[in-house]
Design a protein around this motif. Structure first.
Motif, PDB file in Angstrom:
ATOM      1  N   LEU A  13      33.674  27.797  44.783  1.00  0.00           N
ATOM      2  CA  LEU A  13      34.660  28.362  45.247  1.00  0.00           C
ATOM      3  C   LEU A  13      35.376  30.058  44.812  1.00  0.00           C
ATOM      4  O   LEU A  13      35.548  31.605  45.992  1.00  0.00           O
ATOM      5  CB  LEU A  13      36.064  28.012  44.724  1.00  0.00           C
ATOM      6  CG  LEU A  13      36.612  26.686  44.312  1.00  0.00           C
ATOM      7  CD1 LEU A  13      37.702  25.586  43.283  1.00  0.00           C
ATOM      8  CD2 LEU A  13      37.195  26.464  45.641  1.00  0.00           C
ATOM      9  N   GLN A  14      34.633  30.667  43.914  1.00  0.00           N
ATOM     10  CA  GLN A  14      34.518  32.325  43.955  1.00  0.00           C
ATOM     11  C   GLN A  14      33.779  32.820  45.084  1.00  0.00           C
ATOM     12  O   GLN A  14      33.853  33.243  45.131  1.00  0.00           O
ATOM     13  CB  GLN A  14      34.375  32.930  42.635  1.00  0.00           C
ATOM     14  CG  GLN A  14      35.098  31.582  41.380  1.00  0.00           C
ATOM     15  CD  GLN A  14      36.236  31.352  41.510  1.00  0.00           C
ATOM     16  OE1 GLN A  14      37.569  32.864  42.250  1.00  0.00           O
ATOM     17  NE2 GLN A  14      37.070  30.159  41.737  1.00  0.00           N
ATOM     18  N   ASN A  15      32.216  32.336  44.747  1.00  0.00           N
ATOM     19  CA  ASN A  15      31.559  32.782  45.983  1.00  0.00           C
ATOM     20  C   ASN A  15      32.038  32.911  47.662  1.00  0.00           C
ATOM     21  O   ASN A  15      31.079  33.570  48.028  1.00  0.00           O
ATOM     22  CB  ASN A  15      30.357  32.212  45.805  1.00  0.00           C
ATOM     23  CG  ASN A  15      29.440  32.087  44.471  1.00  0.00           C
ATOM     24  OD1 ASN A  15      29.634  33.188  43.943  1.00  0.00           O
ATOM     25  ND2 ASN A  15      28.133  31.129  43.934  1.00  0.00           N
ATOM     26  N   GLU A 285      43.618  32.119  35.634  1.00  0.00           N
ATOM     27  CA  GLU A 285      42.290  31.886  36.498  1.00  0.00           C
ATOM     28  C   GLU A 285      41.291  32.319  35.843  1.00  0.00           C
ATOM     29  O   GLU A 285      39.886  31.859  35.518  1.00  0.00           O
ATOM     30  CB  GLU A 285      42.414  31.138  37.377  1.00  0.00           C
ATOM     31  CG  GLU A 285      43.892  30.440  37.430  1.00  0.00           C
ATOM     32  CD  GLU A 285      45.327  31.123  37.072  1.00  0.00           C
ATOM     33  OE1 GLU A 285      46.060  30.852  37.543  1.00  0.00           O
ATOM     34  OE2 GLU A 285      44.961  32.301  37.088  1.00  0.00           O
ATOM     35  N   GLU A 286      40.891  34.255  35.884  1.00  0.00           N
ATOM     36  CA  GLU A 286      40.045  34.745  35.469  1.00  0.00           C
ATOM     37  C   GLU A 286      39.416  34.576  34.259  1.00  0.00           C
ATOM     38  O   GLU A 286      37.860  34.795  33.555  1.00  0.00           O
ATOM     39  CB  GLU A 286      39.596  36.105  36.331  1.00  0.00           C
ATOM     40  CG  GLU A 286      38.617  36.742  36.319  1.00  0.00           C
ATOM     41  CD  GLU A 286      39.221  37.772  37.267  1.00  0.00           C
ATOM     42  OE1 GLU A 286      37.683  38.982  37.030  1.00  0.00           O
ATOM     43  OE2 GLU A 286      40.175  38.456  37.470  1.00  0.00           O
ATOM     44  N   LEU A 289      37.578  31.176  33.883  1.00  0.00           N
ATOM     45  CA  LEU A 289      36.571  30.685  34.875  1.00  0.00           C
ATOM     46  C   LEU A 289      35.111  32.152  33.639  1.00  0.00           C
ATOM     47  O   LEU A 289      34.237  31.140  34.009  1.00  0.00           O
ATOM     48  CB  LEU A 289      36.439  32.046  35.862  1.00  0.00           C
ATOM     49  CG  LEU A 289      37.284  31.044  36.953  1.00  0.00           C
ATOM     50  CD1 LEU A 289      37.550  31.511  37.917  1.00  0.00           C
ATOM     51  CD2 LEU A 289      36.105  29.203  37.476  1.00  0.00           C
ATOM     52  N   ARG A 290      35.707  33.023  32.984  1.00  0.00           N
ATOM     53  CA  ARG A 290      34.913  33.412  32.547  1.00  0.00           C
ATOM     54  C   ARG A 290      33.538  32.948  31.270  1.00  0.00           C
ATOM     55  O   ARG A 290      33.124  33.264  30.354  1.00  0.00           O
ATOM     56  CB  ARG A 290      34.896  35.374  31.667  1.00  0.00           C
ATOM     57  CG  ARG A 290      36.132  36.171  32.608  1.00  0.00           C
ATOM     58  CD  ARG A 290      36.219  37.860  32.488  1.00  0.00           C
ATOM     59  NE  ARG A 290      36.523  38.216  33.534  1.00  0.00           N
ATOM     60  CZ  ARG A 290      36.833  39.868  33.267  1.00  0.00           C
ATOM     61  NH1 ARG A 290      37.298  39.845  32.178  1.00  0.00           N
ATOM     62  NH2 ARG A 290      36.890  40.636  34.341  1.00  0.00           N
ATOM     63  N   LEU A 291      34.603  32.531  31.011  1.00  0.00           N
ATOM     64  CA  LEU A 291      34.339  31.183  30.096  1.00  0.00           C
ATOM     65  C   LEU A 291      33.013  30.057  29.990  1.00  0.00           C
ATOM     66  O   LEU A 291      31.742  29.631  29.435  1.00  0.00           O
ATOM     67  CB  LEU A 291      35.083  30.024  29.443  1.00  0.00           C
ATOM     68  CG  LEU A 291      36.328  30.560  28.784  1.00  0.00           C
ATOM     69  CD1 LEU A 291      37.281  29.672  27.835  1.00  0.00           C
ATOM     70  CD2 LEU A 291      35.469  31.654  26.896  1.00  0.00           C
ATOM     71  N   LEU A 297      31.502  36.540  37.732  1.00  0.00           N
ATOM     72  CA  LEU A 297      32.405  37.059  38.401  1.00  0.00           C
ATOM     73  C   LEU A 297      31.990  39.256  38.894  1.00  0.00           C
ATOM     74  O   LEU A 297      31.480  39.869  37.384  1.00  0.00           O
ATOM     75  CB  LEU A 297      34.321  37.382  37.680  1.00  0.00           C
ATOM     76  CG  LEU A 297      34.210  35.251  37.612  1.00  0.00           C
ATOM     77  CD1 LEU A 297      35.853  35.605  36.468  1.00  0.00           C
ATOM     78  CD2 LEU A 297      34.586  35.288  39.374  1.00  0.00           C
ATOM     79  N   THR A 298      32.301  39.884  39.367  1.00  0.00           N
ATOM     80  CA  THR A 298      31.622  40.270  39.808  1.00  0.00           C
ATOM     81  C   THR A 298      33.679  41.983  40.430  1.00  0.00           C
ATOM     82  O   THR A 298      34.179  41.016  40.243  1.00  0.00           O
ATOM     83  CB  THR A 298      31.952  41.080  41.054  1.00  0.00           C
ATOM     84  OG1 THR A 298      32.443  40.988  42.399  1.00  0.00           O
ATOM     85  CG2 THR A 298      30.310  40.734  41.098  1.00  0.00           C
ATOM     86  N   GLU A 299      33.571  43.104  40.218  1.00  0.00           N
ATOM     87  CA  GLU A 299      35.219  43.799  40.918  1.00  0.00           C
ATOM     88  C   GLU A 299      35.323  43.603  42.378  1.00  0.00           C
ATOM     89  O   GLU A 299      36.460  44.208  42.745  1.00  0.00           O
ATOM     90  CB  GLU A 299      34.446  45.390  40.336  1.00  0.00           C
ATOM     91  CG  GLU A 299      34.413  45.493  39.661  1.00  0.00           C
ATOM     92  CD  GLU A 299      34.159  47.268  39.108  1.00  0.00           C
ATOM     93  OE1 GLU A 299      33.940  47.777  40.303  1.00  0.00           O
ATOM     94  OE2 GLU A 299      34.312  47.834  37.683  1.00  0.00           O
TER      95      GLU A 299
END
Length: 344
Positions: A13-15, A285-286, A289-291, A297-299
């Motif tokens: 999803l993020q990509n 949510e972010e 996700l970082r776990l 994840l980027t800027e």
């Protein structure tokens, strides 16, 4: 029996969002996107004023000591959470559980990504609405989804002007050239060279039809916006650009009302600098996700995508969420003028 979580991961999803080229909004050029791990926005108002010159000193003389303002005016506000989600129906879940054909599974997956596109665009539209509210009104007035509040960016009162009654543009008593000259001088006194006017087509057409326009420009035959702008540039006045894009707002009865980003009969006059930034912050949510170490994840991950799971009733939701708020460091460097009566 495939599950949607097995077919589309959080990383997918993020990509997808990061790589997808969504149509650019005009406000992104005036308030460029910026991402930081913050939940509130704070900056000094008027930070982009003209710089103060140092002085030349004689040999062995003491260097001039710079003064400080007694009070530094700052802006500070929590960054808003903006989100929208759409359900995957029970029928969708059942169809996916029984799907054995690869083509059918792919079609169902594509449907989820189509929903994700719509949710991401809904978030992007809400951010663009904020940018335009800031640029044209100097404040955000919010009353939606349980949140009621106002964010005032402190545009100087003499920069917020209404000439739409007795001296409206396009009327016998109006004088749009004099107004532009006066407003240009007002900004020039603040160290700003006025060069751009953003408005709607109705305002430009009122100027083109104004009898005074021919008196200023001369009889050029069929007058167009380009000819008008060429003349304005030649006499050192700011030129017009129009923004006619529309968006939809879902009303309480479920119907969609079409609106324009730019308020009716209004313009914003400003210089060549960017007006601020669109500050994106970190979402809950972010944090989750970082776990997951497989997700990078980027800027550039301004908007986060998610598939939420619910058990009673059994349902999945396709969701897009961001935390965002425009800054307005150029609040001192804009004229916000109502030049025509606003249409209902």
């Amino acid at each position: 029996m495939p599950r949607i979580e097995d077919l589309i991961s959080a990383r997918d999803l993020q990509n997808y969002i990061a790589e997808r080229e969504y149509p650019a909004h005009l406000g992104e050029t005036l308030f460029p996107n910026k991402k930081s791990d913050i939940t509130s926005l704070r900056y000094v108002l008027g930070a982009n004023h003209a710089p103060v010159s140092a002085s030349i000193r004689a040999v062995d003389a003491e260097t001039q000591v710079g003064g400080r303002q007694a009070e530094i005016d700052t802006f500070e506000h929590d960054i808003f959470t903006i989100a929208r989600k759409i359900p995957m129906t029970e029928k969708f879940i059942l169809e996916l559980s029984r799907a054995t054909d690869t083509g059918l599974v792919q079609s169902l997956v594509e449907g989820v990504f189509n929903d994700l596109d719509n949710m991401v665009e809904a978030v992007r539209v809400r951010v663009e609405r904020m940018r335009m509210d800031v640029l044209f009104n100097g404040k955000l007035e919010i009353n939606e989804n349980g949140f009621v509040g106002e964010v005032d960016y402190k545009v100087p009162g003499d920069h917020q002007i209404d000439v739409s009654t007795a001296t409206a543009w396009g009327t016998a008593n109006g004088d749009w050239i004099k107004d532009l000259e006066d407003w240009k001088q007002l900004l020039q006194a603040k160290g700003v060279v006025a060069s751009r006017i953003l408005t709607t087509g109705e305002v430009v057409q009122a100027v083109i039809r104004d009898p005074n326009t021919i008196r200023y420009i001369g009889n050029v035959g069929y007058l167009t916006e380009n000819i008008l702008n060429d003349w304005l540039y030649s006499v050192g006045l700011p030129t017009f650009a129009t923004y006619e894009d529309i968006y939809g707002v879902e009303l309480n009865d479920g119907s969609i009302e079409q609106r324009k980003y730019v308020p009716s009969g209004k313009l914003a006059l400003f210089g060549s600098d960017i007006m601020g930034e669109t500050q994106f912050g970190i979402t809950a949510e972010e944090v989750e996700l970082r776990l997951d170490q497989s997700i990078e994840l980027t800027e550039q991950n301004y908007i986060i995508g998610a598939i939420e799971r619910q058990f009673d009733p059994v349902q999945r939701w396709t969701k897009a969420v961001a935390r965002a708020l425009p800054s307005f460091s150029q609040a001192h460097a804009v004229i916000q003028a109502q030049v025509l009566p606003a249409s209902v």
